[in-house]
Scaffold this motif. Structure first.
Motif, mmCIF file in Angstrom:
data_model
loop_
_atom_site.group_PDB
_atom_site.id
_atom_site.type_symbol
_atom_site.label_atom_id
_atom_site.label_comp_id
_atom_site.label_asym_id
_atom_site.label_seq_id
_atom_site.Cartn_x
_atom_site.Cartn_y
_atom_site.Cartn_z
ATOM 1 N N UNK A 116 0.573 -1.132 -0.254
ATOM 2 C CA UNK A 116 0.192 -0.105 0.315
ATOM 3 C C UNK A 116 0.995 1.137 0.168
ATOM 4 N N UNK A 117 1.742 1.838 0.694
ATOM 5 C CA UNK A 117 3.203 2.614 0.737
ATOM 6 C C UNK A 117 3.558 2.154 -0.507
ATOM 7 N N UNK A 118 4.104 1.395 -0.834
ATOM 8 C CA UNK A 118 4.648 1.087 -2.641
ATOM 9 C C UNK A 118 4.162 2.202 -3.765
ATOM 10 N N UNK A 119 2.582 1.678 -3.417
ATOM 11 C CA UNK A 119 1.007 2.497 -4.953
ATOM 12 C C UNK A 119 1.437 3.914 -4.380
ATOM 13 N N UNK B 11 -3.881 13.807 -0.792
ATOM 14 C CA UNK B 11 -4.998 13.026 -0.680
ATOM 15 C C UNK B 11 -5.838 13.713 -1.099
ATOM 16 N N UNK B 12 -5.985 13.512 -1.908
ATOM 17 C CA UNK B 12 -7.035 14.537 -3.123
ATOM 18 C C UNK B 12 -7.414 12.902 -4.328
ATOM 19 N N UNK B 13 -6.010 12.656 -4.789
ATOM 20 C CA UNK B 13 -5.394 11.409 -5.705
ATOM 21 C C UNK B 13 -5.837 10.240 -5.003
ATOM 22 N N UNK C 74 -6.918 4.753 -4.055
ATOM 23 C CA UNK C 74 -6.465 4.058 -3.503
ATOM 24 C C UNK C 74 -7.913 3.613 -2.118
ATOM 25 N N UNK C 75 -8.590 2.635 -1.903
ATOM 26 C CA UNK C 75 -9.893 2.167 -0.998
ATOM 27 C C UNK C 75 -9.074 2.328 0.585
ATOM 28 N N UNK C 76 -7.507 2.075 0.142
ATOM 29 C CA UNK C 76 -6.393 1.816 2.229
ATOM 30 C C UNK C 76 -6.841 3.056 2.571
ATOM 31 N N UNK C 77 -7.182 4.462 1.572
ATOM 32 C CA UNK C 77 -7.093 5.291 2.461
ATOM 33 C C UNK C 77 -7.982 6.800 2.121
ATOM 34 N N UNK C 78 -8.420 6.387 3.570
ATOM 35 C CA UNK C 78 -9.511 6.844 3.680
ATOM 36 C C UNK C 78 -10.013 8.123 4.021
ATOM 37 N N UNK D 84 -8.382 6.373 -16.823
ATOM 38 C CA UNK D 84 -8.281 7.158 -16.229
ATOM 39 C C UNK D 84 -8.795 7.401 -15.123
ATOM 40 N N UNK D 85 -8.470 7.609 -14.044
ATOM 41 C CA UNK D 85 -9.212 7.734 -11.984
ATOM 42 C C UNK D 85 -8.577 9.604 -11.997
ATOM 43 N N UNK D 86 -7.454 10.353 -11.997
ATOM 44 C CA UNK D 86 -6.971 10.789 -12.153
ATOM 45 C C UNK D 86 -5.675 11.261 -12.561
#
Length: 816
Positions: free
Chosen positions: A409-412, A432-434, A439-443, A552-554
């Motif tokens: 997760x940190x690597x991504x 944070x916006x990205x 990434x679903x783990x960044x809530x 593309x999402x971002x």
């Protein structure tokens, strides 16, 4: 102007503030009227003279310590007078403060009768040779820095400080110093070495060398990188010299003007000049700054060998002793606590790193506080054939092992950092916006900060806060990330290791109009990338080829031109959730084709961040937009030009952020009609003078941030009608004199930030703020809150903050 905020102000300004406070206190503190009127008379009689003396002292560059004691007494006097204003019934305080007021008056009279006369006698004997045009031009200290409010502020081309520990550089420093001090015709000296070998560190040390500073009166340090902007480089040098900074049409005109200026100065007063060009990728740039000028030298650092200049200084890898010293300092915890260290394993690691300072530092930090099994595992992995320094690719391979040690997760998250340009601070809110969308783990923001701390611990990024007292309640506008260009290459190398059609990230750098062949020839299949980053330089002509990127999402667009058109292919990105547009040029970039974002195909677009952008209008509806951030943008006219109310343009907006938009004088029409709005942040907008009474209609608002809106004179009474407000931030709103009378009706309010609101009075209704947990304020206001805490708000924590006089954030805000 509050007392704690004027410690670095001129003495005349301090006297003026004291006079203002005394005048106001005479009306309130009747018990001290006689003493205050006498003090007022003394101040009024000497203030003009003090201001004239101070002006002359500045012109003569006389030491500030001669008036520092009096200035400190005046600051204490301001606090004393304010305390007198609050005395009501306690007689013992009246006696105490009366005595202090008399002593303050006597202190001022003594300074005028004794100290000023002595200074005058000395000044009459001082020859005024210190005031001349060059002295005014070079008003910085010997390090090329200025001092403001007691704090050292680097000029745009001041050399950054080198690390304290630089083992192995003493001999190269001595040799390079000898080359620079030679009175020969060699004008350009090139320091060449592979990435991460310590070139920049050596350049920083040479600029701080006493013998070098003695010879070169002018030293300019410029970081060039792979996409240099010659016009900006010249503008920064002119700003460093405190000259007028014009807008240049071409590089040639910019360089010609700089050469003319240096020659004119040399003709008036001969002096030696050193120009340091750090991280140069093309020798053609060096030729632009080669001037026919006596006592003028250029020091170049580069990963390439520029043999045409003849004098090339090769920086060799560290020897074993120096490498061990650097590795030890890197692996040792900063708190000095014992940590695992094995001499034999360390020798193996040093051998593998082959003397590269950057690799030694990165590897050392990654092993800090790690157990023996981790050391053994890393050494075993490297022993399997990974080479470190023989070529750039192998160096990246070595750094790749540190990346492989990261949690997935940190690597991504780390791989996303390559979306931003090298040598630029990355705003944490942009990350944070990205991450919250990709990434679903960044809530939330806090989890993003945790990932950044993990990367920082491994020395893969530098995470820093521009202001010491920056908010820690979920607002990260003063948080930034930087990464070394070599580590950015590592990110791009990893991200681009897969075919273009299959990679998760597509990062494109366009120099002038040189598009990648696969794009310009339309030879690739649709890309599956979720993240698209496009960086263009100041010569980009705004012509776009089509792109088929349905996943593309971002999208991150990095630009430098004064005008920029959003590409039409954005309209085909049906999964687009985040758009980040950042202008790193000198002036705000005029953005066109903004209306494309209202296309029905972009129904998933949730977050937009624009930085250093000028927007014609907001006549576009983006129905599902949840957050918009405008940073250093020209938006005042855009709001006025919009025929569409902001509530109609963004009907489902949850977060609205405006920061450093200096042309914003009032909130846009309809902002109080955005029913879902939960966070409203209008910060550092110094022309904003009032808020609409309709703000009470924002029934779902949870956060209201108004920090550093210095012209804001009051909070509307109807702010007390916000039933869900949890955070109120009015820090450094110097004009707010009191909180709304019925602020106690904000029963859900949990946090109030009001540092710098020195004149703000608290109404009695604050005793009804039963949900209030934290108040952050200055020491003066803390006394008021402590009184209410003792009697009514026992759960309250009052944090008294000291002023943080720190302008380092300007370097990022001004794109320096």
């Amino acid at each position: 102007m509050a007392a704690d905020n004027i410690g670095g102000a001129f003495l005349g300004a301090v006297f003026g503030e004291l006079l203002k406070v005394v005048t106001e206190a005479i009306r309130k503190a009747l018990k001290f009227k006689a003493e205050l009127e006498k003090l007022k008379s003394t101040i009024e009689s000497i203030t003009p003279t003090i201001q004239e003396i101070e002006k002359l002292n500045r012109g003569l560059d006389l030491p500030e310590r001669e008036i520092a004691k009096l200035k400190q007494e005046m600051i204490q006097g301001i606090n004393l007078v304010r305390k007198c204003s609050k005395v009501r019934f306690y007689c013992f305080k009246k006696v105490k403060y009366t005595d202090k007021l008399i002593k303050l008056n006597q202190s001022i009279e003594f300074f005028c009768n004794v100290n000023v006369q002595l200074q005058t006698a000395r000044d009459n004997k001082k020859i005024l040779t210190e005031v001349n045009s060059i002295g005014r031009l070079l008003s910085g200290n010997e390090n090329g820095s200025r001092v403001f409010a007691g704090t050292r502020i680097d000029k745009p081309c001041s050399a950054p400080e080198a690390p304290e520990s630089t083992p192995g550089l003493d001999a190269p420093l001595k040799e390079l110093r000898m080359e620079l001090l030679k009175d020969d015709r060699v004008q350009v000296i090139v320091v060449s070495a592979p990435p991460g070998a310590g070139k920049t560190t050596l350049a920083k040390k040479i600029c701080a060398d006493s013998k070098v500073k003695e010879k070169f009166e002018d030293i300019f340090f410029v970081t060039v990188s792979s996409t240099p902007d010659v016009k900006v480089i010249v503008q920064r040098i002119l700003e460093h010299k405190q000259c007028n900074v014009p807008m240049f049409l071409t590089d040639e005109v910019a360089v010609s003007d700089l050469e003319r200026l240096l020659k004119e100065e040399a003709a008036k007063a001969p002096k030696a000049t050193l120009l340091v060009l750090d991280d140069v990728w093309s020798e053609s740039l060096v030729y632009k700054f080669k001037f026919k000028l006596p006592n003028y030298k250029i020091l170049v650092t580069s990963r390439y060998v520029f043999s045409k200049f003849g004098s090339t200084f090769r920086l060799n890898p560290l020897n074993e002793e120096a490498a061990m010293t650097l590795f030890r300092s890197s692996v040792m915890p900063q708190d000095g606590e014992p940590s695992f260290f094995d001499e034999n394993l360390a020798k193996k690691i040093i051998k593998i790193c082959k003397g590269s300072p950057l690799v030694l530092t990165v590897v050392g930090r990654s092993l800090c506080r790690e157990p023996a099994v981790v050391w053994q595992s890393r050494v075993k992995e490297w022993d399997q054939g990974i080479s470190v320094i023989s070529s750039d690719t192998e160096l990246l391979s070595c750094l790749q092992s540190s990346l492989n040690a990261l949690d997935d997760k940190v690597k991504e998250c780390y791989l996303d950092l390559g979306s931003f340009p090298e040598d630029q601070r990355i705003p944490v809110p942009a990350l944070i916006d990205m991450w919250m969308e990709m990434h679903e783990w960044v809530e939330e923001g806090l989890s993003a900060i945790n990932y950044l701390h993990e990367l920082s611990k491994r020395n893969l990024v530098n995470l820093f806060i521009a202001r010491k007292n920056a908010s820690d309640d979920g607002c990260y506008n003063d948080h930034f990330v930087t990464q070394h260009d070599l580590l950015r290459e590592l990110v791009i190398h990893r991200s681009m290791s897969e075919p273009i059609e299959q990679g998760k990230r597509l990062m494109i750098e366009i120099r002038e109009n040189s598009f990648p062949k696969w794009w310009s020839q339309q030879k690739s299949n649709p890309t599956q990338a979720r993240l698209l980053s496009i960086s263009t330089d100041e010569k980009f002509s705004l012509c776009w080829y089509d792109m088929n990127a349905p996943e593309v999402e971002v999208v991150v667009l990095n630009l430098r031109t004064n005008k920029y058109t959003l590409p039409n292919f954005l309209e085909n990105m049906g999964k687009l959730m985040v758009l980040i547009v950042t202008n790193n040029g000198f002036l705000p970039s005029e953005l066109s084709n903004f209306s494309i974002l209202g296309s029905d195909t972009l129904s998933n677009l949730r977050r937009i961040r624009l930085e250093h952008i000028s927007i014609p209008s907001f006549n576009v509806q983006i129905a599902n937009l949840q957050k918009i951030s405008l940073v250093m943008c020209n938006v005042g006219q855009a709001f006025k030009n919009s025929t569409l109310k902001i509530s109609d343009a963004f009907p489902n907006l949850l977060e609205f952020e405006i920061d450093y938009c200096n042309d914003l004088e009032e909130l846009p029409d309809g902002v109080c009609d955005i029913v879902p709005l939960k966070k409203l942040s209008i910060t550092n907008c110094h022309k904003l003078s009032q808020l609409p009474e309709e703000i009470g209609k924002l029934l779902k608002l949870e956060e209201l941030r108004l920090a550093s809106c210095t012209d804001l004179s009051a909070l509307p009474d109807k702010i007390t009608r916000l039933p869900n407000l949890k955070i109120l931030d009015i820090s450094d709103c110097l004009g707010i004199k009191e909180l709304p009378t019925q602020i106690g009706e904000l029963r859900t309010l949990e946090t109030i930030c009001m540092k710098g609101c020195y004149i703000c009075e608290l109404p009695d209704s604050v005793m009804d703020l039963k949900s209030l947990n934290v108040v952050k304020c200055d020491e003066e206001t803390a006394d008021q809150w402590e009184a209410y805490k003792a009697a009514f708000l026992t759960q309250l924590t009052v944090e008294a903050l000291k002023d943080d006089i720190n302008l380092n954030w300007l370097r990022n805000k001004l794109h320096l």
